[in-house]
Design a protein around this motif. Structure first.
Motif, PDB file in Angstrom:
ATOM      1  N   LEU A   1    -125.347  24.970  68.678  1.00  0.00           N
ATOM      2  CA  LEU A   1    -125.349  23.880  69.851  1.00  0.00           C
ATOM      3  C   LEU A   1    -125.184  24.619  71.261  1.00  0.00           C
ATOM      4  CD1 LEU A   1    -124.716  20.844  70.381  1.00  0.00           C
ATOM      5  CD2 LEU A   1    -122.562  21.185  70.257  1.00  0.00           C
ATOM      6  N   GLY A   2    -124.866  25.944  71.298  1.00  0.00           N
ATOM      7  CA  GLY A   2    -124.711  26.617  72.708  1.00  0.00           C
ATOM      8  C   GLY A   2    -123.710  26.715  73.096  1.00  0.00           C
ATOM      9  N   LEU A   3    -122.583  26.581  72.551  1.00  0.00           N
ATOM     10  CA  LEU A   3    -121.343  26.550  73.375  1.00  0.00           C
ATOM     11  C   LEU A   3    -120.751  27.687  73.655  1.00  0.00           C
ATOM     12  CD1 LEU A   3    -119.399  23.535  71.565  1.00  0.00           C
ATOM     13  CD2 LEU A   3    -121.015  23.475  73.601  1.00  0.00           C
ATOM     14  N   ASP A   4    -119.956  27.982  74.497  1.00  0.00           N
ATOM     15  CA  ASP A   4    -119.291  29.431  75.158  1.00  0.00           C
ATOM     16  C   ASP A   4    -117.935  29.502  74.947  1.00  0.00           C
ATOM     17  OD1 ASP A   4    -118.708  28.185  77.440  1.00  0.00           O
ATOM     18  OD2 ASP A   4    -120.397  28.794  78.561  1.00  0.00           O
TER      19      ASP A   4
END
Lengths: 246, 86
Positions: free
Chosen positions: B37-40
């Motif tokens: 999802l590309g969360l950080d």
């Protein structure tokens, strides 16, 4: 910049290569030209600045103040290469601050995102990350003549760079701050891409007894600019600023 | 997709301000961080807080297990289930 021998003042010279402004219902140059002639007013039903040029994952953390700033700054910075930025906001992230204080008062844990992005230089940090911009950037907060102070900063940067971006943004204050903030009639942002030149001359003198401008100063300045006034004064308690437009 | 998984997806979308996304856009097995999802890392803190507020489960940011629980929505659901039945 020049320092005349006969008096102890500094005179700033610069030009405006391009500009953008945003307020609810006022986005294009045409909108603002009409506003400057009192033919058009803010439309508070349209309160979302367009930042759709950013992917959703990148714009999700941008506050309303950041969105306004990006909305005016982004088109000015496109295809310009590296561009230093002076960001000015007298009041900053009042919306986020009020929300955090309310959470603290209710003994709720604070949102790490809200907390991390509530500081005054968060917007230039996000600008740097999202644009991959590594030129000098500074975030200022000044009182009644903060706008002119930002031009001093920008003109210093113009000594080393051909162009400098100046972004001014203020958010309509949260209800709890309204009694204390009288110079933000509506949310607005103004972006100016400054270049070396002689279009504008700015200097200052000792304070006078003239009444100060009736509306928020950057907005008042925008009216002078768009009406092509050749000179005007901005009186503050500390000093009087003398603007000339060629 | 279980009701709990659906709730978690909506919680992620709300807490992290994922404009333009709906629960159907997140697969329960999709990695939340990195290439998925590309969360950080800031999202991880925010999501931990949202889960704490919603489900009353305090997560230990230092624990290795926490990384496992946050791998995807299915693992988060299993983790929350195990706490709610315990």
């Amino acid at each position: 910049m020049e320092v005349p021998q006969d008096r102890q003042v500094i005179v700033l010279h610069f030009s405006i290569a391009d500009w953008q402004a945003w307020a609810p219902g006022l986005t294009s140059h045409t909108d603002w030209q009409a506003w400057a002639l009192d033919q058009r007013a803010v439309d508070n039903s349209d309160t979302t600045p367009d930042v759709s040029f950013l992917p959703a994952m990148q714009r999700r953390r941008l506050s309303p103040l950041a969105r306004m700033s990006f909305c005016v700054g982004w088109p000015l910075a496109q295809a310009q290469g590296s561009l230093p930025l002076v960001f000015l906001s007298r009041h900053g992230e009042t919306g986020r601050t009020a929300e955090l204080l309310n959470q603290l008062a209710a003994q709720q844990p604070l949102s790490p995102t809200q907390f991390g992005l509530s500081v005054h230089n968060a917007i230039i940090g996000q600008w740097s990350i999202l644009r991959g911009e590594t030129a000098e950037m500074t975030a200022l907060a000044g009182a009644s003549d903060g706008f002119e102070q930002a031009f001093i900063e920008a003109c210093l940067l113009l000594q080393q760079h051909p162009q400098v971006l100046l972004i001014v943004a203020e958010e309509a204050p949260a209800a709890c701050y309204q009694p204390a903030i009288d110079d933000v009639p509506f949310s607005y942002a103004l972006g100016l891409r400054l270049s070396r030149g002689e279009q504008f001359t700015l200097d200052w003198q000792a304070p006078s007894n003239d009444p100060s401008t009736a509306i928020a100063h950057p907005l008042s300045w925008l009216k002078h600019f768009l009406r092509s006034h050749t000179q005007w004064l901005h009186a503050t308690p500390q000093r009087t600023w003398h603007w000339q437009q060629a | 997709m279980s009701q709990l998984e659906l709730d978690i997806k909506n919680l992620i979308i709300d807490a992290l301000g994922l404009e333009d996304m709906s629960a159907n856009d997140i697969d329960s097995q999709q990695a939340l961080f990195g290439d998925g999802l590309g969360l950080d890392s800031v999202d991880a803190l925010e999501l931990g807080l949202a889960i704490q507020k919603r489900y009353g489960i305090k997560l230990d940011a230092e624990s290795k297990d926490t990384r496992e629980h946050f791998a995807n929505v299915a693992k988060l659901a299993a983790f929350i289930n195990s706490h709610q039945t315990a």
